[in-house]
Design a protein around this motif. Sequence first.
Motif, mmCIF file in Angstrom:
data_model
loop_
_atom_site.group_PDB
_atom_site.id
_atom_site.type_symbol
_atom_site.label_atom_id
_atom_site.label_comp_id
_atom_site.label_asym_id
_atom_site.label_seq_id
_atom_site.Cartn_x
_atom_site.Cartn_y
_atom_site.Cartn_z
ATOM 1 N N PRO A 49 0.830 -1.260 0.010
ATOM 2 C CA PRO A 49 0.055 -0.047 -0.133
ATOM 3 C C PRO A 49 0.918 1.322 0.085
ATOM 4 O O PRO A 49 1.910 1.251 0.524
ATOM 5 C CB PRO A 49 -0.973 0.026 1.234
ATOM 6 C CG PRO A 49 -0.860 -1.492 1.693
ATOM 7 C CD PRO A 49 0.533 -2.047 1.194
ATOM 8 N N MET A 50 0.530 2.405 -0.694
ATOM 9 C CA MET A 50 1.408 3.557 -0.634
ATOM 10 C C MET A 50 1.639 4.187 0.451
ATOM 11 O O MET A 50 2.774 4.418 0.641
ATOM 12 C CB MET A 50 0.522 4.734 -1.446
ATOM 13 C CG MET A 50 1.000 5.926 -1.579
ATOM 14 S SD MET A 50 2.368 6.026 -2.824
ATOM 15 C CE MET A 50 1.470 5.851 -4.472
ATOM 16 N N TYR A 101 2.135 8.907 -8.960
ATOM 17 C CA TYR A 101 2.245 7.694 -9.167
ATOM 18 C C TYR A 101 2.376 7.210 -10.608
ATOM 19 O O TYR A 101 1.410 7.689 -11.240
ATOM 20 C CB TYR A 101 1.067 6.845 -8.387
ATOM 21 C CG TYR A 101 0.689 5.719 -8.750
ATOM 22 C CD1 TYR A 101 1.714 4.514 -8.485
ATOM 23 C CD2 TYR A 101 -0.141 5.091 -9.634
ATOM 24 C CE1 TYR A 101 1.564 3.400 -8.665
ATOM 25 C CE2 TYR A 101 -0.445 4.013 -9.871
ATOM 26 C CZ TYR A 101 0.346 3.052 -9.237
ATOM 27 O OH TYR A 101 0.368 1.524 -9.652
ATOM 28 N N ASN A 102 3.404 6.968 -11.146
ATOM 29 C CA ASN A 102 3.587 6.642 -12.634
ATOM 30 C C ASN A 102 3.328 7.967 -13.335
ATOM 31 O O ASN A 102 2.785 8.007 -14.070
ATOM 32 C CB ASN A 102 2.651 5.535 -13.013
ATOM 33 C CG ASN A 102 3.216 4.272 -12.398
ATOM 34 O OD1 ASN A 102 4.237 3.712 -12.328
ATOM 35 N ND2 ASN A 102 2.257 3.348 -12.280
ATOM 36 N N GLY A 103 3.999 9.081 -12.669
ATOM 37 C CA GLY A 103 4.049 10.271 -13.544
ATOM 38 C C GLY A 103 2.769 11.243 -13.350
ATOM 39 O O GLY A 103 2.687 12.090 -13.570
ATOM 40 N N ALA A 104 1.828 10.933 -12.555
ATOM 41 C CA ALA A 104 0.467 11.436 -12.138
ATOM 42 C C ALA A 104 0.249 11.614 -10.548
ATOM 43 O O ALA A 104 0.483 10.432 -10.150
ATOM 44 C CB ALA A 104 -0.714 10.849 -13.138
ATOM 45 N N VAL A 105 -0.196 12.795 -10.282
ATOM 46 C CA VAL A 105 -0.638 12.779 -8.927
ATOM 47 C C VAL A 105 -1.675 11.986 -8.671
ATOM 48 O O VAL A 105 -2.633 11.907 -9.276
ATOM 49 C CB VAL A 105 -1.089 14.359 -8.379
ATOM 50 C CG1 VAL A 105 -1.973 14.470 -7.197
ATOM 51 C CG2 VAL A 105 -0.023 15.376 -8.622
ATOM 52 N N ASP A 106 -1.756 11.162 -7.429
ATOM 53 C CA ASP A 106 -2.480 10.060 -6.975
ATOM 54 C C ASP A 106 -3.028 10.472 -5.600
ATOM 55 O O ASP A 106 -2.302 10.597 -4.577
ATOM 56 C CB ASP A 106 -2.069 8.788 -7.218
ATOM 57 C CG ASP A 106 -3.366 7.602 -7.301
ATOM 58 O OD1 ASP A 106 -3.918 7.522 -6.335
ATOM 59 O OD2 ASP A 106 -3.555 7.126 -8.441
ATOM 60 N N TYR A 107 -4.351 10.461 -5.255
ATOM 61 C CA TYR A 107 -4.962 10.572 -4.027
ATOM 62 C C TYR A 107 -5.223 9.506 -3.162
ATOM 63 O O TYR A 107 -5.759 9.549 -2.124
ATOM 64 C CB TYR A 107 -6.045 11.674 -3.896
ATOM 65 C CG TYR A 107 -5.721 13.008 -4.746
ATOM 66 C CD1 TYR A 107 -5.157 14.002 -3.734
ATOM 67 C CD2 TYR A 107 -5.914 13.225 -5.982
ATOM 68 C CE1 TYR A 107 -4.853 15.146 -4.585
ATOM 69 C CE2 TYR A 107 -5.468 14.323 -6.733
ATOM 70 C CZ TYR A 107 -4.956 15.464 -6.025
ATOM 71 O OH TYR A 107 -4.577 16.686 -6.650
ATOM 72 N N ARG A 108 -4.887 8.343 -3.804
ATOM 73 C CA ARG A 108 -5.556 6.951 -3.207
ATOM 74 C C ARG A 108 -4.425 6.448 -2.035
ATOM 75 O O ARG A 108 -3.227 6.341 -2.250
ATOM 76 C CB ARG A 108 -5.604 6.079 -4.127
ATOM 77 C CG ARG A 108 -6.831 6.391 -4.909
ATOM 78 C CD ARG A 108 -6.785 5.275 -6.157
ATOM 79 N NE ARG A 108 -5.915 5.119 -6.944
ATOM 80 C CZ ARG A 108 -5.537 4.420 -8.121
ATOM 81 N NH1 ARG A 108 -6.250 3.500 -7.910
ATOM 82 N NH2 ARG A 108 -4.450 4.633 -8.925
ATOM 83 N N LYS A 109 -4.875 6.448 -0.859
ATOM 84 C CA LYS A 109 -3.890 6.137 0.378
ATOM 85 C C LYS A 109 -3.886 4.620 0.079
ATOM 86 O O LYS A 109 -2.811 4.450 0.783
ATOM 87 C CB LYS A 109 -4.626 6.597 1.565
ATOM 88 C CG LYS A 109 -4.879 7.948 2.005
ATOM 89 C CD LYS A 109 -5.737 8.548 3.060
ATOM 90 C CE LYS A 109 -6.339 9.742 3.124
ATOM 91 N NZ LYS A 109 -7.466 9.908 3.947
ATOM 92 N N ARG A 110 -4.648 3.873 -0.251
ATOM 93 C CA ARG A 110 -4.426 2.452 -0.006
ATOM 94 C C ARG A 110 -4.040 2.039 -1.427
ATOM 95 O O ARG A 110 -4.566 0.639 -1.791
ATOM 96 C CB ARG A 110 -5.748 1.923 0.669
ATOM 97 C CG ARG A 110 -5.794 2.088 1.956
ATOM 98 C CD ARG A 110 -6.946 1.481 2.391
ATOM 99 N NE ARG A 110 -7.092 1.597 4.061
ATOM 100 C CZ ARG A 110 -6.974 2.794 4.866
ATOM 101 N NH1 ARG A 110 -6.457 3.841 4.470
ATOM 102 N NH2 ARG A 110 -7.141 2.633 6.251
ATOM 103 N N VAL A 146 6.637 3.407 -10.469
ATOM 104 C CA VAL A 146 7.534 4.525 -10.005
ATOM 105 C C VAL A 146 6.772 5.628 -9.024
ATOM 106 O O VAL A 146 5.699 6.097 -9.637
ATOM 107 C CB VAL A 146 8.104 5.222 -11.118
ATOM 108 C CG1 VAL A 146 8.998 6.262 -10.763
ATOM 109 C CG2 VAL A 146 8.864 4.368 -12.123
ATOM 110 N N VAL A 147 7.230 6.025 -7.863
ATOM 111 C CA VAL A 147 6.400 6.759 -7.037
ATOM 112 C C VAL A 147 7.402 7.987 -6.914
ATOM 113 O O VAL A 147 8.876 7.716 -6.536
ATOM 114 C CB VAL A 147 6.354 6.189 -5.630
ATOM 115 C CG1 VAL A 147 5.511 7.159 -4.933
ATOM 116 C CG2 VAL A 147 5.011 4.951 -6.099
#
Length: 68
Positions: free
Chosen positions: A12-13, A40-49, A57-58
């Motif tokens: 998990p992130m 996350y893989n080049g794009a902003v990601d808001y998912r905590k899990r 790639v993070v």
Amino acid sequence: MIEFKVEGDFIPMIQLLKATHLVDTGGEAQIVVAEGEVKYNGAVDYRKRLKVKKGDVVEFRGTIINVL
């Protein structure tokens, strides 16, 4: 750059951010993800899990994590 070897299928992130010592606590990890500080893989990601898997790639505050 950090190379992180994931055990099993994913991590998990928020656990990845803790395991790489980029944050001190799970609560801090949740906040930085919710505020859009993690890519996350080049794009902003808001998912905590979010399930981070091998090959992903993070990026967080200029540090790149390659997941192996």
